[in-house]
Motif scaffolding. Sequence first.
Motif, mmCIF file in Angstrom:
data_model
loop_
_atom_site.group_PDB
_atom_site.id
_atom_site.type_symbol
_atom_site.label_atom_id
_atom_site.label_comp_id
_atom_site.label_asym_id
_atom_site.label_seq_id
_atom_site.Cartn_x
_atom_site.Cartn_y
_atom_site.Cartn_z
ATOM 1 N N LEU A 177 37.084 41.679 45.704
ATOM 2 C CA LEU A 177 37.725 42.531 44.706
ATOM 3 C C LEU A 177 39.217 42.229 44.600
ATOM 4 N N LEU A 178 39.872 42.042 45.726
ATOM 5 C CA LEU A 178 41.292 41.703 45.712
ATOM 6 C C LEU A 178 41.534 40.341 45.059
ATOM 7 N N LEU A 179 40.692 39.374 45.348
ATOM 8 C CA LEU A 179 40.832 38.060 44.736
ATOM 9 C C LEU A 179 40.611 38.142 43.230
ATOM 10 N N ALA A 180 39.705 38.982 42.794
ATOM 11 C CA ALA A 180 39.467 39.145 41.360
ATOM 12 C C ALA A 180 40.704 39.708 40.663
ATOM 13 N N MET A 181 41.328 40.691 41.276
ATOM 14 C CA MET A 181 42.526 41.272 40.666
ATOM 15 C C MET A 181 43.672 40.267 40.635
ATOM 16 N N VAL A 182 43.896 39.566 41.723
ATOM 17 C CA VAL A 182 44.984 38.593 41.782
ATOM 18 C C VAL A 182 44.711 37.427 40.823
ATOM 19 N N GLY A 183 43.479 36.988 40.754
ATOM 20 C CA GLY A 183 43.131 35.902 39.840
ATOM 21 C C GLY A 183 43.340 36.276 38.389
ATOM 22 N N PHE A 184 42.985 37.498 38.024
ATOM 23 C CA PHE A 184 43.188 37.963 36.649
ATOM 24 C C PHE A 184 44.666 38.013 36.306
ATOM 25 N N VAL A 185 45.464 38.594 37.183
ATOM 26 C CA VAL A 185 46.899 38.695 36.933
ATOM 27 C C VAL A 185 47.536 37.307 36.866
ATOM 28 N N GLY A 186 47.119 36.409 37.733
ATOM 29 C CA GLY A 186 47.650 35.057 37.713
ATOM 30 C C GLY A 186 47.315 34.317 36.431
ATOM 31 N N THR A 187 46.091 34.455 35.957
ATOM 32 C CA THR A 187 45.689 33.786 34.721
ATOM 33 C C THR A 187 46.462 34.334 33.535
ATOM 34 N N VAL A 188 46.610 35.646 33.469
ATOM 35 C CA VAL A 188 47.358 36.251 32.365
ATOM 36 C C VAL A 188 48.820 35.826 32.409
ATOM 37 N N ALA A 189 49.408 35.801 33.583
ATOM 38 C CA ALA A 189 50.816 35.411 33.704
ATOM 39 C C ALA A 189 51.014 33.949 33.312
ATOM 40 N N TYR A 190 50.119 33.078 33.736
ATOM 41 C CA TYR A 190 50.266 31.661 33.408
ATOM 42 C C TYR A 190 50.073 31.426 31.914
ATOM 43 N N ALA A 191 49.107 32.106 31.310
ATOM 44 C CA ALA A 191 48.897 31.967 29.865
ATOM 45 C C ALA A 191 50.098 32.506 29.087
ATOM 46 N N LYS A 192 50.656 33.617 29.533
ATOM 47 C CA LYS A 192 51.837 34.172 28.874
ATOM 48 C C LYS A 192 53.032 33.234 29.015
#
Length: 89
Positions: free
Chosen positions: A65-80
Amino acid sequence: MIEGALAFGFAALGLALAMNLWRLFKGPGVADRILALDTMVINAIGLIVLIGIASDSATAFEAALLLAMVGFVGTVAYAKFLLRGDIIE
């Protein structure tokens, strides 16, 4: 029966990770590399869940669950960052 399913799951996710790693290095564009990283995070979550099932550990599910949250935030930040050039406005 569950041992066979776990073995198949580990093999399938290992193959998926290898194919994502290939796309990460060979990807023609930056967007392809972002998608490869995001998919690798999803596959890693699957591996952590399989490890949790195999070892009867509830801690592995929390780690997934923690990896899912960090992965989502990382993907959004990199795309932004790719779209706007900065993350924090």
